[in-house]
Write an enzyme that holds these catalytic residues in place. Structure first.
Site, PDB file in Angstrom:
ATOM      1  N   TYR D 166     -49.269 -26.508 -69.596  1.00  0.00           N
ATOM      2  CA  TYR D 166     -48.530 -27.281 -70.594  1.00  0.00           C
ATOM      3  C   TYR D 166     -48.650 -26.141 -71.923  1.00  0.00           C
ATOM      4  CZ  TYR D 166     -47.902 -31.647 -68.131  1.00  0.00           C
ATOM      5  OH  TYR D 166     -47.511 -32.739 -67.383  1.00  0.00           O
ATOM      6  N   LYS D 200     -48.054 -27.107 -61.937  1.00  0.00           N
ATOM      7  CA  LYS D 200     -46.807 -28.244 -62.502  1.00  0.00           C
ATOM      8  C   LYS D 200     -46.412 -27.641 -63.631  1.00  0.00           C
ATOM      9  CE  LYS D 200     -46.365 -32.864 -64.102  1.00  0.00           C
ATOM     10  NZ  LYS D 200     -47.161 -33.956 -64.702  1.00  0.00           N
TER      11      LYS D 200
END
Lengths: 299, 299, 299, 299, 299
Positions: D166, D200
């Site tokens: 992220y 992810k």
């Protein structure tokens, strides 16, 4: 006179009991009280404290005083312990101070890093260790964690643990200062909660001008000196209290302090500058006077 | 002349005694004094210090000087020790410097991280290790803790420990600066309290303009150079003192400094730039002169 | 031409010697020089560097180039090493980069955390490891300590250690910037002092406008490019020097840089973007030209 | 359609291969794609996310959905894994999330401390672990180091490692924000460089108003959504990509996102709020639709 | 009445089950509910809390109350546990508090360092341990990591773990304060996610004036006290909830709180100042009343 804690009433592992028994009953006053001679000011303040009595710059001076005056023990950092105990081995019990700092940087975030370990204390034949915790310092996180590790080592090695419980740091200054009853009383309890066997505390002072800054209900509490000391002793609970002297004061004040403290139920005294800033003769005479008072408070 | 510490009077573990005996009596002056040649300036200041004598950029230059001049030992960081000792193995004792830093960032929070371990020193056949402690730096927490771990390793491996005790950091600047007697005197005592076997100190300087900033009673103390050095030696106690040279000075000043220092009871000298910023011949001649003075101070 | 360091003249443990011998004499130019292909820019700069040659985003591109061009080794972070070496195992030596960072936050306190261990390097069959030290960064404490631990592991495992010695951080910017001779020269010496076997350095640049900010005597030193590189190589001492390319430049400039560097006594070159930002054919041709120059500098 | 990574083409230790084979071929779609159901929002955002579907506050809801919908696995923090897996043991594979934080303090220095260990994952029978790395955060030092240790443990225990990559922190906000192609593309490469087995990522967004803040050449790059995703998948290299959903969106948007992602070569989807913020029936129906699309992308 | 968690429904290692069974069914109410008496205020607030009932300064007072009142256990820091349990060994179960702090410095970056270990708890015969996590504090990194290590030790030693989940720190103050439903609800979930066996929570308060600062949808949520508590219990999931009392309140308010809490499905109560700030008789009478209510909520 307040009832003092007796060693026999405490749950302790054998190593702690043996070493404390030695300090309380085999050296010094020998009646269950303690008279300690600290000489860690060289690290904490620098050689500044030795000007009043230049001989005191040589740790041999304090060792001789401790032996001749019959002190329960002497407090050294590891360097002095390694280099000066030789001739006094077995004659003067050693309390090894395990952390310290210089006073050159600001005390706002006061913290004393570890300078020696409990293993050092065992190796050097010490009968107890000392640790300075700056109660209320913004650095309390690191301080309490460092203390906890030493406490566990003390348990493992059977080494008695004395906390120098000093209120310090920018926050305490806004709450009435480090010498108030609030501060000293809190420090006494912290020592007990965190597991010190003994706690070194200063005599609380009442300062009218700062009373309004004290947290409730201390802001409205005005105790006589001895009552204040009794309160502090109560807060320390089953942790034995040692009263420290701080800067040098007059003989009358010192002896009064001794009397008040013993009467209030403390276990002993830890006087440094008030003793070794005198010449040898005067220091021995004052020691004699103090021990005479202490002899009335055996347990 | 002040009485110097004798190795035989110190309590030491066998490894420390053997290595110190070698440094004090088998190499260098060989009369219980020490003459060390440090070359860690490449890390501390960068190649800047080598401009005065371009040959000095090659550590082989200093090793040759140390061997031919008969120094007690040479001070290297781990990289130089690994790469340059080969031809001088057993000829020039190695003192391994264990921490250091560049001088590029500010010194306000001065701290030297560890660059090698006591195990490295053992592996490399060193006879002592060096550690810089910035006395009074706001980073003293980390510094003193790092030192304590190295001190324990030194005890375990029987490795003599020399503290470079340097007053440094923003706080000392407000108290009269890093070269004052107050600062150097405090540093001397810190080395002794924390357990250094030897301490490297600079010669204290009196600066009229900063005297008012010094803590009492140093602000009113005006000692002659040799008296100041004697005071510092007294504060170091049973920790042997090495006087460092700092930046290059005139021959007269240097020899006077040597005389004053030895007279004041220091154990030895650790002169870097003052030696290797000269060409080989001049450096050897000056070494000879210094050793002639030192020969009068054997123990 | 300056004399280059020869492997046979260095004191090294067997593992380091075996691995370095392989890199210097069994792969790449094979004449004691090194030609390395680094591909860690994906972490350091992000995919930005791959726009010039989209194929280069696939590490398979660089591996193919390294094999066909006959490079001495390829530099990967652990993720690429684990996922892409498969088909090139034993064909292209691996240099595992052990720390790194993104360039998203500011470089004021530049520090590269460890991303893999020397044990990873051993497990992956690497022949050397790389470590970025930001010389002069305010974070040098943490950096030098992290490096020291890796250096000890390298000694234990016999793994050659290459330092990416990069001047960086807010302090170096006020002293003439990270590309000055002062900065690169200091970095070279730091690598040697701290124990790197090889050091990756950028070619120092002379910037008239910043000369006044340089510490003395660099502020008055104006060397020709090759002289500057010679000075840097001298400061690195027995630590072998690798010259890095930095951003892509013209073919002429690049080849001139190669010539200057080899002439100045460096051991090898580590060119990334200057090679793989070209298409495969052009990169191979340029590699060929560079190796032709290198072939004249065998040891 | 872009070619997807096949498990059989990767170098992996047996434990990782066995566990990944189970996730890719024995549970969920079973055709080499992955459909994961994350439920770590209770820690990351608090119970706020459960208001849309109060049943979802009970992790049993998600487990039932994962089992009945045939998901490849469920993502839990250690507390939920210990307390809720009982009835679903062996029915729903467990991915243990190893770090996390609350969103109460600011994200400027975003960092997720470790909440569980790879050993916990082994003890709990997990088939993979998840780790959030805040790419570009000023706290990246601590983050990358924490990740590296977990990566080594994963290698030792044969545990597949999924990085939640992220972009986050004050620096990324000044460079076009955390959702830009620049940010997501960089994050993809970081995951590959640092050794994640899967990563992810969020779907990159093009925001005209922030384009000028993007580093070159991203500031002039305007890709269609699927092209952007393809670029990201390329940057992730041999690290398999999982696309996350983020906040709840319309069914059409969601299915389009699925289609685009699979077409772009991602290995799977990790949709939380978009699934369990629906009631059970609707969630199962949507799951069915998604799996139908995924069934066309087997490897 | 909401259904409460039953011990038999939980997956637990044998040590945790044995100790929890003892606390839930063999001491205190003995019907699957818990009534704990905490006395850690001496560390957290200082002796200030003992003024209302001076006897309470002696931990013997609370131990006597716990024994005579039939509490499920007493909560002590390590110092009190070591010094005061002697006469009550086996009569009053011990919950050892493992971290704490003074309230002297600001709470902006609230963090409680570890003061004792799970090993201490085992050595002292404790049946559970307590840990304060300051949910949402900017120091949550350090806090969650410290908690995770203790959680792993608890698993290894079979020691039940109670989290004091306290919203705290400068960030929570800007989001409606530490007593809001948002804050307490989040804290409840955090305890469950991170793996606490039980969680100590305060009763959430609705404060109209701060409602606008609450994150959505809490800013528009106005629940009755019991509904709010039910929501919190739901968020804690399979982590048993203990409701704390906080500062002393009126008897009616206290009993109403007890009723509401038990009705809402909490497992027990942990009331300190509300009990021991009364004299012995009144405290026992109130204990009796509370236990009468609790007797209706057995499982």
């Amino acid at each position: 006179m307040k009832k003092k804690i007796k060693l026999s009433e405490l749950d302790l592992c054998p190593g702690k009991r043996i070493r404390l028994h030695r300090l309380l009953y085999k050296y010094g006053p020998g009646n269950g009280t303690l008279l300690l001679l600290p000489i860690d000011q060289g690290l904490e303040h620098g050689p500044v404290d030795f000007f009043a009595n230049p001989d005191s710059a040589d740790p041999g001076f304090q060792l001789k005083l401790a032996k001749e005056g019959g002190y329960s023990g002497i407090v050294f950092h590891v360097g002095l312990a390694e280099k000066y105990m030789r001739e006094f081995a077995g004659e003067v019990p050693l309390i090894l101070k395990l952390n310290g700092k210089t006073n050159i940087p600001s005390d706002d975030y006061a913290f004393s890093p570890q300078t020696a370990s409990v293993e050092d204390a065992v190796r050097l034949g010490a009968d107890a260790v000392g640790y300075t915790l700056y109660v209320g310092s913004p650095a309390q996180d690191e301080d309490m964690r460092q203390f906890a590790e030493i406490r566990e080592d003390c348990e493992a090695y059977g080494m008695p643990l004395i906390m120098w419980a000093y209120p310090r740091g920018e926050a305490i200054e806004t709450k009435g200062g480090k010498e108030s009853l609030y501060a000293v009383d809190y420090a006494a309890r912290v020592a007990c909660e965190l597991g010190a066997d003994l706690v070194k505390l200063t005599f609380p002072k009442y300062d009218e001008s700062k009373a309004k800054d004290l947290p409730k209900p201390y802001n409205e509490l005005k105790l006589k000196p001895q009552e204040a000391m009794e309160k502090v002793v109560r807060s320390a609970g089953k942790t034995m209290v040692l009263v420290s002297g701080g800067g040098k004061m007059s003989d009358e004040d010192l002896l009064e302090k001794v009397k008040f403290s013993m009467e209030a139920g403390v276990t002993g005294l830890i006087f440094g500058r008030n003793m070794w800033q005198r010449d040898s003769d005067q220091a021995l005479k004052m020691t004699e006077k103090i021990k005479r008072i202490m002899s009335e408070y055996g347990t």
